[in-house]
Write an enzyme that holds these catalytic residues in place. Structure first.
Site, PDB file in Angstrom:
ATOM      1  CG  ASP A 184      -3.228  -2.147  -1.585  1.00 55.86           C
ATOM      2  OD1 ASP A 184      -2.869  -1.744  -2.687  1.00 55.86           O
ATOM      3  OD2 ASP A 184      -2.714  -2.243  -0.403  1.00 55.86           O
ATOM      4  CG  ASN A 204       0.512  -2.248  10.617  1.00 56.72           C
ATOM      5  OD1 ASN A 204       0.962  -2.602   9.451  1.00 56.72           O
ATOM      6  ND2 ASN A 204      -0.784  -1.888  10.581  1.00 56.72           N
ATOM      7  CG  HIS A 220       0.034  -3.093   6.291  1.00 58.14           C
ATOM      8  ND1 HIS A 220      -0.571  -2.019   6.611  1.00 58.14           N
ATOM      9  CD2 HIS A 220       0.480  -2.883   5.060  1.00 58.14           C
ATOM     10  CE1 HIS A 220       0.099  -0.963   5.741  1.00 58.14           C
ATOM     11  NE2 HIS A 220       0.435  -1.547   4.802  1.00 58.14           N
ATOM     12  CD  GLU A 280      -3.707  -1.980   8.069  1.00 57.78           C
ATOM     13  OE1 GLU A 280      -2.742  -2.373   8.693  1.00 57.78           O
ATOM     14  OE2 GLU A 280      -3.815  -0.713   7.704  1.00 57.78           O
TER      15      GLU A 280
HETATM   16  C1  GLP Z   1       0.625   0.700   1.856  1.00 59.59           C
HETATM   17  C2  GLP Z   1       0.085  -0.419   0.847  1.00 59.59           C
HETATM   18  C3  GLP Z   1       0.889  -1.411   1.000  1.00 59.59           C
HETATM   19  C4  GLP Z   1       2.506  -1.169   1.022  1.00 59.59           C
HETATM   20  C5  GLP Z   1       2.725  -0.456   2.221  1.00 59.59           C
HETATM   21  C6  GLP Z   1       4.289  -0.168   2.514  1.00 59.59           C
HETATM   22  O1  GLP Z   1       0.033   0.984   2.784  1.00 59.59           O
HETATM   23  N1  GLP Z   1      -1.241  -0.582   1.044  1.00 59.59           N
HETATM   24  O2  GLP Z   1       0.776  -2.318  -0.005  1.00 59.59           O
HETATM   25  O3  GLP Z   1       3.300  -2.256   0.870  1.00 59.59           O
HETATM   26  O4  GLP Z   1       2.011   0.470   2.423  1.00 59.59           O
HETATM   27  O5  GLP Z   1       4.385   1.116   1.808  1.00 59.59           O
HETATM   28  P1  GLP Z   1       6.016   1.603   1.477  1.00 59.59           P
HETATM   29  O6  GLP Z   1       6.796   0.704   0.643  1.00 59.59           O
HETATM   30  O7  GLP Z   1       5.789   3.090   1.126  1.00 59.59           O
HETATM   31  O8  GLP Z   1       6.693   1.414   2.841  1.00 59.59           O
END
Ligand code: GLP
Length: 251
Positions: A67, A136, A138, A143
């Site tokens: 992404d 949440n 995702h 989402e």
């Molecule tokens: C972001 C990314 C995800 C990632 C998630 C968790 O929003 N788009 O791909 O897995 O957050 O992030 P973290 O590893 O910092 O908790």
């Protein structure tokens, strides 16, 4: 699903890097589906060490990221393209031409999504897809919603995700409101999926993803239908999962 419980974030990084490295050693031209966020940073550091000290060779590896924020170009320090260079691409012998991240600065984001799906198909999808998980539930930026979206698409980032990602920006207003994300098909077409999570804040999402109903309200739950998923998480993230935690009564 195969669940691996380790003691802390450091161990998640080591275990994840071992899995990725084994794919690269078996298939030097592997396609790696990569993720951003704080969760994969330890794995990327370990891969960089293996490249420097153990001849792990990325010269033929191709990478596709999940992404990117819409409106940030690759030189923006909070863009996912910048993140990938900082934590992995600049530290291993990968050819930058073989690294793909959606272009968040594309003039026509919808067209960029179509192009990214064509790219995924032409690469034959990922040999290994690495995923973090949002609080949440995702995955990528898929989402919670009323239905799963198969294709790469532009998504409005959930308010709870904006709150979670605010820590990387000076103010909440600076967090982009839209992102381009690979869709559920792009993720599920990977040969193998590795989901990583650490900390108590991920516990509800991880329990629902692994043991709850498969629903687009909890996007990571779709991973239950994939035949080859490994979840690597620490005690805290697994604390609500019966085998590892203390929530036996819920089952
Ligand atoms: C972001 C990314 C995800 C990632 C998630 C968790 O929003 N788009 O791909 O897995 O957050 O992030 P973290 O590893 O910092 O908790």
């Amino acid at each position: 699903m195969k669940l691996i419980c380790v003691s802390d974030e450091h161990e998640i990084g080591l275990e994840t890097a071992r899995l990725i490295a084994s794919v690269v050693r078996l298939k030097p031209e592997a396609v790696l589906g990569l993720a951003t966020g704080s969760s994969p940073i330890g794995a990327y550091a370990e891969l960089a060490r293996m490249c420097a000290e153990e001849n792990l060779d990325f010269s033929d590896v191709r990478t596709v990221n999940l992404d990117e924020y819409v409106g940030l170009d690759g030189s923006h320090p909070q863009s996912y393209r910048y993140f990938m260079h900082k934590y992995l691409f600049d530290k291993v012998n990968i050819d930058p031409k073989n690294t793909y991240v959606p272009d968040g600065f594309a003039e026509d984001p919808d067209e960029e999504c179509d192009l990214y799906d064509e790219l995924l198909e032409s690469l034959g999808y990922a040999d290994l897809q690495l995923l973090g998980i949002g609080v949440n539930g995702h995955i990528g930026f898929n989402e919670p919603a009323d239905f799963f979206i198969p294709e790469t698409h532009v998504v409005k980032i959930a308010e709870s995700t904006i709150d979670a990602n605010q820590r990387f920006f000076d103010t909440r207003d600076e967090v982009p409101r839209y992102a381009i994300t690979i869709g559920i098909k792009g993720i599920l077409c990977a040969e193998r999926i590795v989901l990583i999570a650490s900390g108590r804040k991920k516990a509800e999402a991880l329990k629902a993803a692994c043991f709850g109903p498969v629903t687009p309200k909890m996007p990571a739950s779709i991973l239950q239908v994939h035949p080859n998923v490994t979840v690597i998480a620490d005690d805290e993230a697994f604390s609500l999962v019966p085998f590892f935690g203390h929530d036996e009564e819920a089952y």
